[in-house]
Design a protein around this motif. Structure first.
Motif, PDB file in Angstrom:
ATOM      1  N   ALA A 261       0.843  -1.183   0.000  1.00 25.83           N
ATOM      2  CA  ALA A 261       0.000   0.000   0.000  1.00 25.83           C
ATOM      3  C   ALA A 261       0.885   1.243   0.000  1.00 25.83           C
ATOM      4  O   ALA A 261       2.099   1.163   0.190  1.00 25.83           O
ATOM      5  N   ALA A 262       0.254   2.386  -0.233  1.00 25.70           N
ATOM      6  CA  ALA A 262       0.936   3.674  -0.211  1.00 25.70           C
ATOM      7  C   ALA A 262       0.048   4.662   0.543  1.00 25.70           C
ATOM      8  O   ALA A 262      -1.133   4.391   0.773  1.00 25.70           O
ATOM      9  N   PRO A 263       0.592   5.803   0.945  1.00 28.36           N
ATOM     10  CA  PRO A 263      -0.255   6.811   1.591  1.00 28.36           C
ATOM     11  C   PRO A 263      -1.404   7.222   0.673  1.00 28.36           C
ATOM     12  O   PRO A 263      -1.253   7.268  -0.546  1.00 28.36           O
ATOM     13  N   LYS A 264      -2.538   7.536   1.261  1.00 24.92           N
ATOM     14  CA  LYS A 264      -3.717   7.926   0.493  1.00 24.92           C
ATOM     15  C   LYS A 264      -3.446   9.190  -0.320  1.00 24.92           C
ATOM     16  O   LYS A 264      -2.844  10.143   0.186  1.00 24.92           O
ATOM     17  N   GLY A 265      -3.874   9.183  -1.566  1.00 25.43           N
ATOM     18  CA  GLY A 265      -3.783  10.377  -2.381  1.00 25.43           C
ATOM     19  C   GLY A 265      -2.714  10.355  -3.449  1.00 25.43           C
ATOM     20  O   GLY A 265      -2.274  11.408  -3.920  1.00 25.43           O
ATOM     21  N   LEU A 266      -2.281   9.161  -3.852  1.00 25.93           N
ATOM     22  CA  LEU A 266      -1.285   9.073  -4.926  1.00 25.93           C
ATOM     23  C   LEU A 266      -1.817   9.698  -6.217  1.00 25.93           C
ATOM     24  O   LEU A 266      -3.008   9.572  -6.523  1.00 25.93           O
ATOM     25  N   PRO A 267      -0.956  10.355  -7.003  1.00 19.81           N
ATOM     26  CA  PRO A 267      -1.375  10.734  -8.356  1.00 19.81           C
ATOM     27  C   PRO A 267      -1.818   9.482  -9.115  1.00 19.81           C
ATOM     28  O   PRO A 267      -1.194   8.428  -8.992  1.00 19.81           O
ATOM     29  N   GLU A 268      -2.880   9.584  -9.861  1.00 24.25           N
ATOM     30  CA  GLU A 268      -3.484   8.411 -10.483  1.00 24.25           C
ATOM     31  C   GLU A 268      -2.501   7.647 -11.371  1.00 24.25           C
ATOM     32  O   GLU A 268      -2.459   6.413 -11.348  1.00 24.25           O
ATOM     33  N   ASP A 269      -1.699   8.374 -12.144  1.00 22.97           N
ATOM     34  CA  ASP A 269      -0.748   7.702 -13.033  1.00 22.97           C
ATOM     35  C   ASP A 269       0.316   6.947 -12.239  1.00 22.97           C
ATOM     36  O   ASP A 269       0.748   5.861 -12.643  1.00 22.97           O
ATOM     37  N   VAL A 270       0.745   7.519 -11.124  1.00 22.84           N
ATOM     38  CA  VAL A 270       1.740   6.859 -10.279  1.00 22.84           C
ATOM     39  C   VAL A 270       1.134   5.619  -9.632  1.00 22.84           C
ATOM     40  O   VAL A 270       1.754   4.551  -9.584  1.00 22.84           O
ATOM     41  N   ARG A 271      -0.105   5.763  -9.159  1.00 19.41           N
ATOM     42  CA  ARG A 271      -0.794   4.621  -8.547  1.00 19.41           C
ATOM     43  C   ARG A 271      -0.944   3.482  -9.558  1.00 19.41           C
ATOM     44  O   ARG A 271      -0.674   2.312  -9.253  1.00 19.41           O
ATOM     45  N   ALA A 272      -1.354   3.823 -10.771  1.00 15.98           N
ATOM     46  CA  ALA A 272      -1.537   2.802 -11.805  1.00 15.98           C
ATOM     47  C   ALA A 272      -0.219   2.099 -12.117  1.00 15.98           C
ATOM     48  O   ALA A 272      -0.182   0.881 -12.325  1.00 15.98           O
ATOM     49  N   LYS A 273       0.867   2.839 -12.116  1.00 16.77           N
ATOM     50  CA  LYS A 273       2.170   2.254 -12.407  1.00 16.77           C
ATOM     51  C   LYS A 273       2.600   1.287 -11.300  1.00 16.77           C
ATOM     52  O   LYS A 273       3.132   0.204 -11.564  1.00 16.77           O
ATOM     53  N   LEU A 274       2.342   1.669 -10.062  1.00 18.81           N
ATOM     54  CA  LEU A 274       2.681   0.796  -8.933  1.00 18.81           C
ATOM     55  C   LEU A 274       1.809  -0.457  -8.917  1.00 18.81           C
ATOM     56  O   LEU A 274       2.299  -1.569  -8.706  1.00 18.81           O
ATOM     57  N   VAL A 275       0.509  -0.298  -9.154  1.00 24.82           N
ATOM     58  CA  VAL A 275      -0.402  -1.444  -9.182  1.00 24.82           C
ATOM     59  C   VAL A 275       0.020  -2.419 -10.273  1.00 24.82           C
ATOM     60  O   VAL A 275       0.053  -3.642 -10.071  1.00 24.82           O
ATOM     61  N   SER A 276       0.369  -1.891 -11.441  1.00 24.18           N
ATOM     62  CA  SER A 276       0.805  -2.742 -12.547  1.00 24.18           C
ATOM     63  C   SER A 276       2.102  -3.473 -12.207  1.00 24.18           C
ATOM     64  O   SER A 276       2.259  -4.659 -12.525  1.00 24.18           O
ATOM     65  N   ALA A 277       3.027  -2.783 -11.542  1.00 22.62           N
ATOM     66  CA  ALA A 277       4.305  -3.407 -11.180  1.00 22.62           C
ATOM     67  C   ALA A 277       4.112  -4.529 -10.175  1.00 22.62           C
ATOM     68  O   ALA A 277       4.786  -5.567 -10.239  1.00 22.62           O
ATOM     69  N   VAL A 278       3.186  -4.338  -9.232  1.00 19.84           N
ATOM     70  CA  VAL A 278       2.896  -5.387  -8.246  1.00 19.84           C
ATOM     71  C   VAL A 278       2.308  -6.611  -8.947  1.00 19.84           C
ATOM     72  O   VAL A 278       2.727  -7.751  -8.707  1.00 19.84           O
ATOM     73  N   LYS A 279       1.340  -6.387  -9.842  1.00 22.64           N
ATOM     74  CA  LYS A 279       0.717  -7.499 -10.568  1.00 22.64           C
ATOM     75  C   LYS A 279       1.751  -8.225 -11.435  1.00 22.64           C
ATOM     76  O   LYS A 279       1.791  -9.473 -11.466  1.00 22.64           O
ATOM     77  N   SER A 280       2.595  -7.484 -12.130  1.00 24.93           N
ATOM     78  CA  SER A 280       3.620  -8.099 -12.972  1.00 24.93           C
ATOM     79  C   SER A 280       4.614  -8.897 -12.146  1.00 24.93           C
ATOM     80  O   SER A 280       5.088  -9.958 -12.577  1.00 24.93           O
ATOM     81  N   THR A 281       4.919  -8.399 -10.946  1.00 28.19           N
ATOM     82  CA  THR A 281       5.818  -9.125 -10.044  1.00 28.19           C
ATOM     83  C   THR A 281       5.218 -10.463  -9.650  1.00 28.19           C
ATOM     84  O   THR A 281       5.881 -11.501  -9.722  1.00 28.19           O
ATOM     85  N   VAL A 282       3.953 -10.458  -9.239  1.00 33.03           N
ATOM     86  CA  VAL A 282       3.293 -11.698  -8.806  1.00 33.03           C
ATOM     87  C   VAL A 282       3.175 -12.685  -9.964  1.00 33.03           C
ATOM     88  O   VAL A 282       3.258 -13.897  -9.766  1.00 33.03           O
ATOM     89  N   ASP A 283       3.011 -12.180 -11.180  1.00 34.99           N
ATOM     90  CA  ASP A 283       2.868 -13.048 -12.348  1.00 34.99           C
ATOM     91  C   ASP A 283       4.207 -13.586 -12.867  1.00 34.99           C
ATOM     92  O   ASP A 283       4.228 -14.489 -13.696  1.00 34.99           O
TER      93      ASP A 283
END
Length: 329
Positions: A261-283
């Protein structure tokens, strides 16, 4: 007329500033990450979360790209509350992320006033779902939960149980076992599973309440421990010969979700990049192989499903608190 012109000028200025802010935010997201990212672990070195964080860091770096570098920071204490609070109050710029662990993340705000709840964070995805377990040293005469119950009844308070803190899944399991067995155990809280392992190996405690994946890692590393039972709904694939608590007559199911998780209020593009990186890591097959080798039971949950699971868990623990508060007495 002059008033209208003034309003038009102010409106144009506001639009210009808004456009500049959007452009700046997009530029920042496009260049993200441009400096090291701190990854907070709310428990001490050598615990399951710490080991997974350090193993995972190179994969996150790979999928974030750019100048990504993950720096793991251990912030143990207060059952995880110190690290969770530090994560919640960090700048929401994508340069501080961290692991959040249940049930501690959910139980701590119920039992005492805190500066965070699970809703204080932008969820990036859950990675691990690790059942709890009770372990003893190999030379301990206790062979089962029935043995533990019988001994504890004859020796009230003599059995010491090491956990990762008040309100943790380990602690709640101990309290539930006390109620189910009619016994009195002695709670010894530590700052992380690594400390619990050390105390167990050193003979300082009788029982190590350590999650299955963590205990298997320690066992593989040479700690001579043996399982009395594990708290999954069914037997663990990694522990096919170890019965569940339910199989042994104790209706106890508890596990620890560990996600990012990250602190609430991430810029949307940054949040999307982190979410994608987590999913790619697990895959990533290489990550999955390393997780298997570390006995880290993977269970990926995307942010929306993760939020539903945390909300359901929060409601369950709120009800449990009303019925039987879990603070030590």
């Amino acid at each position: 007329m002059q008033q209208q012109n003034k309003r038009r000028t102010l409106g144009a200025l506001a639009a210009l500033l808004a456009g500049a802010a959007l452009f700046t935010g997009a530029a920042q997201a496009a260049g993200y990450p441009e400096r090291p990212i701190n990854l907070i672990v709310s428990y001490g070195p050598g615990g399951g979360t710490d080991l997974v964080a350090r193993m995972m860091a190179p994969f996150l770096q790979k999928y974030l790209g750019g100048d990504a570098r993950i720096v793991v920071l251990n912030r143990p204490g207060a059952g995880g509350a110190i690290g969770f609070a530090e994560l919640a109050r960090a700048q929401p710029d994508g340069y501080t992320i961290g692991f959040i662990n249940t049930p501690n993340l959910l139980t701590i705000p119920i039992e005492r006033k805190t500066s965070f709840t699970w809703q204080s964070f932008d969820l990036l995805g859950n990675l691990i779902d690790d059942p709890g377990a009770f372990s003893v040293l190999n030379d301990n005469p206790l062979k089962s939960l029935a043995d533990l119950s019988a001994y504890a009844k004859k020796n009230p308070g003599k059995v010491t149980v090491g956990t990762t803190g008040t309100g943790s899944d380990d602690h709640l399991a101990m309290l539930r076992f006390e109620r189910a067995s009619g016994t009195k155990l002695s709670h010894i809280p530590y700052k992380g599973a690594g400390e619990v392992r050390g105390a167990l190996a050193g003979g300082e405690i009788t029982i190590g309440a350590i999650n299955v994946g963590e205990a298997l890692q320690y066992q593989k590393g040479g700690t001579p421990l043996r399982f009395l039972g594990q708290m999954g709904k069914t037997r663990s694939a990694a522990l096919p010969d170890v019965p569940t608590f339910k199989e042994q007559g104790f209706d106890i199911e508890l596990a620890s979700l560990r996600g990012l998780a990250a602190p609430k209020g991430l810029p949307e593009d940054v949040r999307a990049k982190l979410v994608s990186a987590v999913k790619s890591t697990v895959d990533d097959p290489a990550f999955q192989a390393k997780a298997k080798d570390m006995f880290a039971p993977l269970r990926y949950l995307p942010p929306a499903d993760y939020a539903k699971e945390l909300a359901a868990g929060e409601a369950e623990f709120q009800q449990l608190w009303k019925e039987a508060p879990w603070l030590d007495k």
